[in-house]
Design a protein around this motif. Structure first.
Motif, PDB file in Angstrom:
ATOM      1  N   LEU A   2       0.831  -1.185   0.000  1.00  0.00           N
ATOM      2  CA  LEU A   2       0.000   0.000   0.000  1.00  0.00           C
ATOM      3  C   LEU A   2       0.876   1.249   0.000  1.00  0.00           C
ATOM      4  CD1 LEU A   2      -2.990   0.251  -0.058  1.00  0.00           C
ATOM      5  CD2 LEU A   2      -3.002   0.447   2.397  1.00  0.00           C
ATOM      6  N   GLU A   3       0.628   2.133  -0.928  1.00  0.00           N
ATOM      7  CA  GLU A   3       1.404   3.365  -1.061  1.00  0.00           C
ATOM      8  C   GLU A   3       0.505   4.551  -0.753  1.00  0.00           C
ATOM      9  OE1 GLU A   3       4.965   5.275  -1.864  1.00  0.00           O
ATOM     10  OE2 GLU A   3       4.659   3.138  -2.079  1.00  0.00           O
ATOM     11  N   TYR A   4       0.963   5.441   0.120  1.00  0.00           N
ATOM     12  CA  TYR A   4       0.207   6.649   0.448  1.00  0.00           C
ATOM     13  C   TYR A   4       0.854   7.845  -0.228  1.00  0.00           C
ATOM     14  CZ  TYR A   4      -2.082   3.904   4.075  1.00  0.00           C
ATOM     15  OH  TYR A   4      -2.800   2.955   4.743  1.00  0.00           O
ATOM     16  N   ALA A   5       0.080   8.898  -0.331  1.00  0.00           N
ATOM     17  CA  ALA A   5       0.616  10.126  -0.921  1.00  0.00           C
ATOM     18  C   ALA A   5       1.728  10.674  -0.015  1.00  0.00           C
ATOM     19  CB  ALA A   5      -0.495  11.154  -1.070  1.00  0.00           C
ATOM     20  N   ARG A   6       2.704  11.319  -0.645  1.00  0.00           N
ATOM     21  CA  ARG A   6       3.866  11.827   0.084  1.00  0.00           C
ATOM     22  C   ARG A   6       3.475  12.856   1.144  1.00  0.00           C
ATOM     23  NH1 ARG A   6       9.066  12.411  -3.380  1.00  0.00           N
ATOM     24  NH2 ARG A   6       8.522  10.254  -3.493  1.00  0.00           N
ATOM     25  N   TRP A   7       2.469  13.665   0.882  1.00  0.00           N
ATOM     26  CA  TRP A   7       2.062  14.704   1.830  1.00  0.00           C
ATOM     27  C   TRP A   7       1.555  14.103   3.130  1.00  0.00           C
ATOM     28  CZ3 TRP A   7      -2.830  15.168   3.748  1.00  0.00           C
ATOM     29  CH2 TRP A   7      -3.858  14.504   3.065  1.00  0.00           C
ATOM     30  N   LYS A   8       0.990  12.906   3.070  1.00  0.00           N
ATOM     31  CA  LYS A   8       0.512  12.246   4.287  1.00  0.00           C
ATOM     32  C   LYS A   8       1.688  11.842   5.180  1.00  0.00           C
ATOM     33  CE  LYS A   8      -3.832  10.587   2.410  1.00  0.00           C
ATOM     34  NZ  LYS A   8      -4.664   9.417   2.143  1.00  0.00           N
ATOM     35  N   TYR A   9       2.776  11.389   4.590  1.00  0.00           N
ATOM     36  CA  TYR A   9       3.968  11.067   5.363  1.00  0.00           C
ATOM     37  C   TYR A   9       4.559  12.327   6.002  1.00  0.00           C
ATOM     38  CZ  TYR A   9       4.001   6.404   3.284  1.00  0.00           C
ATOM     39  OH  TYR A   9       3.676   5.138   2.912  1.00  0.00           O
ATOM     40  N   VAL A  10       4.541  13.423   5.275  1.00  0.00           N
ATOM     41  CA  VAL A  10       5.064  14.690   5.789  1.00  0.00           C
ATOM     42  C   VAL A  10       4.218  15.162   6.979  1.00  0.00           C
ATOM     43  CG1 VAL A  10       5.453  17.130   5.257  1.00  0.00           C
ATOM     44  CG2 VAL A  10       6.130  15.369   3.614  1.00  0.00           C
ATOM     45  N   ILE A  12       2.422  13.291   9.026  1.00  0.00           N
ATOM     46  CA  ILE A  12       2.709  12.388  10.145  1.00  0.00           C
ATOM     47  C   ILE A  12       4.044  12.748  10.792  1.00  0.00           C
ATOM     48  CG2 ILE A  12       3.285   9.997  10.745  1.00  0.00           C
ATOM     49  CD1 ILE A  12       1.177   9.152   8.646  1.00  0.00           C
ATOM     50  N   LEU A  13       5.066  13.028   9.984  1.00  0.00           N
ATOM     51  CA  LEU A  13       6.367  13.406  10.511  1.00  0.00           C
ATOM     52  C   LEU A  13       6.288  14.714  11.292  1.00  0.00           C
ATOM     53  CD1 LEU A  13       9.407  12.809  10.630  1.00  0.00           C
ATOM     54  CD2 LEU A  13       9.642  14.188   8.562  1.00  0.00           C
ATOM     55  N   LEU A  14       5.553  15.699  10.802  1.00  0.00           N
ATOM     56  CA  LEU A  14       5.391  16.972  11.510  1.00  0.00           C
ATOM     57  C   LEU A  14       4.675  16.785  12.848  1.00  0.00           C
ATOM     58  CD1 LEU A  14       4.526  19.478   8.642  1.00  0.00           C
ATOM     59  CD2 LEU A  14       6.599  19.387  10.030  1.00  0.00           C
ATOM     60  N   VAL A  15       3.661  15.964  12.879  1.00  0.00           N
ATOM     61  CA  VAL A  15       2.931  15.707  14.120  1.00  0.00           C
ATOM     62  C   VAL A  15       3.837  15.023  15.144  1.00  0.00           C
ATOM     63  CG1 VAL A  15       1.065  14.329  15.130  1.00  0.00           C
ATOM     64  CG2 VAL A  15       0.649  15.667  13.067  1.00  0.00           C
ATOM     65  N   VAL A  16       4.639  14.065  14.703  1.00  0.00           N
ATOM     66  CA  VAL A  16       5.555  13.378  15.610  1.00  0.00           C
ATOM     67  C   VAL A  16       6.610  14.354  16.141  1.00  0.00           C
ATOM     68  CG1 VAL A  16       7.353  11.602  15.728  1.00  0.00           C
ATOM     69  CG2 VAL A  16       5.169  11.086  14.659  1.00  0.00           C
ATOM     70  N   LEU A  17       7.166  15.214  15.281  1.00  0.00           N
ATOM     71  CA  LEU A  17       8.172  16.182  15.712  1.00  0.00           C
ATOM     72  C   LEU A  17       7.595  17.191  16.706  1.00  0.00           C
ATOM     73  CD1 LEU A  17      10.169  16.863  12.425  1.00  0.00           C
ATOM     74  CD2 LEU A  17      10.892  15.565  14.445  1.00  0.00           C
ATOM     75  N   LEU A  18       6.382  17.677  16.466  1.00  0.00           N
ATOM     76  CA  LEU A  18       5.743  18.593  17.404  1.00  0.00           C
ATOM     77  C   LEU A  18       5.452  17.899  18.736  1.00  0.00           C
ATOM     78  CD1 LEU A  18       3.274  20.694  15.231  1.00  0.00           C
ATOM     79  CD2 LEU A  18       5.186  21.522  16.586  1.00  0.00           C
ATOM     80  N   SER A  19       5.073  16.652  18.680  1.00  0.00           N
ATOM     81  CA  SER A  19       4.812  15.897  19.913  1.00  0.00           C
ATOM     82  C   SER A  19       6.084  15.741  20.731  1.00  0.00           C
ATOM     83  CB  SER A  19       4.255  14.515  19.587  1.00  0.00           C
ATOM     84  OG  SER A  19       3.060  14.625  18.863  1.00  0.00           O
ATOM     85  N   VAL A  20       7.187  15.452  20.085  1.00  0.00           N
ATOM     86  CA  VAL A  20       8.464  15.323  20.785  1.00  0.00           C
ATOM     87  C   VAL A  20       8.869  16.668  21.377  1.00  0.00           C
ATOM     88  CG1 VAL A  20      10.941  14.917  20.436  1.00  0.00           C
ATOM     89  CG2 VAL A  20       9.270  13.332  19.485  1.00  0.00           C
TER      90      VAL A  20
END
Length: 129
Positions: A2-10, A12-20
């Motif tokens: 399953l491949e998701y659009a690149r913006w969805k990965y971005v 998710i990464l931003l949410v994880v970085l803000l959480s940290v």
């Protein structure tokens, strides 16, 4: 696969970085401290600070720092034993003009407080008290 659009990965990464980033203040331990609040007719001023320094020196308790914070005098101590010793000495010497209370002071850096990142404060049941 399953491949998701690149913006969805971005996203998710931003949410994880803000959480940290907003979880970082929990890494910094709290300093045992003594908080001094003025009763009616008393004031938190430079003479009180000098008096507190003299009382602590006489009691043999060396503070990390003594600072005015939110209209209260906050005396940061290096350990819980020193905190108790300082509290006993200050409450006996200052009398009824001031309220002397045990406290835990935040050591979160200013740049984290500037973005409203604060540590999660645990109740006594979760602190083991």
């Amino acid at each position: 696969m399953l491949e998701y659009a690149r913006w969805k990965y971005v996203v998710i990464l931003l949410v994880v970085l803000l959480s940290v980033l907003y979880a970082l203040p929990n890494i910094y331990p709290q300093d045992p401290s003594v908080q001094i609040t003025a009763n009616c007719g008393s004031a938190i001023d430079a003479p009180l600070r000098q008096r507190v320094d003299a009382i602590l020196k006489k009691a043999g308790a060396t503070p990390k720092s003594v600072e005015t914070e939110n209209g209260n005098l906050l005396v940061r101590m290096p350990s819980s034993d020193a905190q108790t010793k300082a509290s006993d000495a200050l409450s006996a010497e200052l009398g009824n003009g001031y309220v002397v209370a045990l406290n835990l002071a935040s050591t979160t850096p200013g740049w984290l407080e500037a973005i409203a990142a604060k540590p999660m404060l645990l109740g006594l049941d979760l602190q083991g008290g």
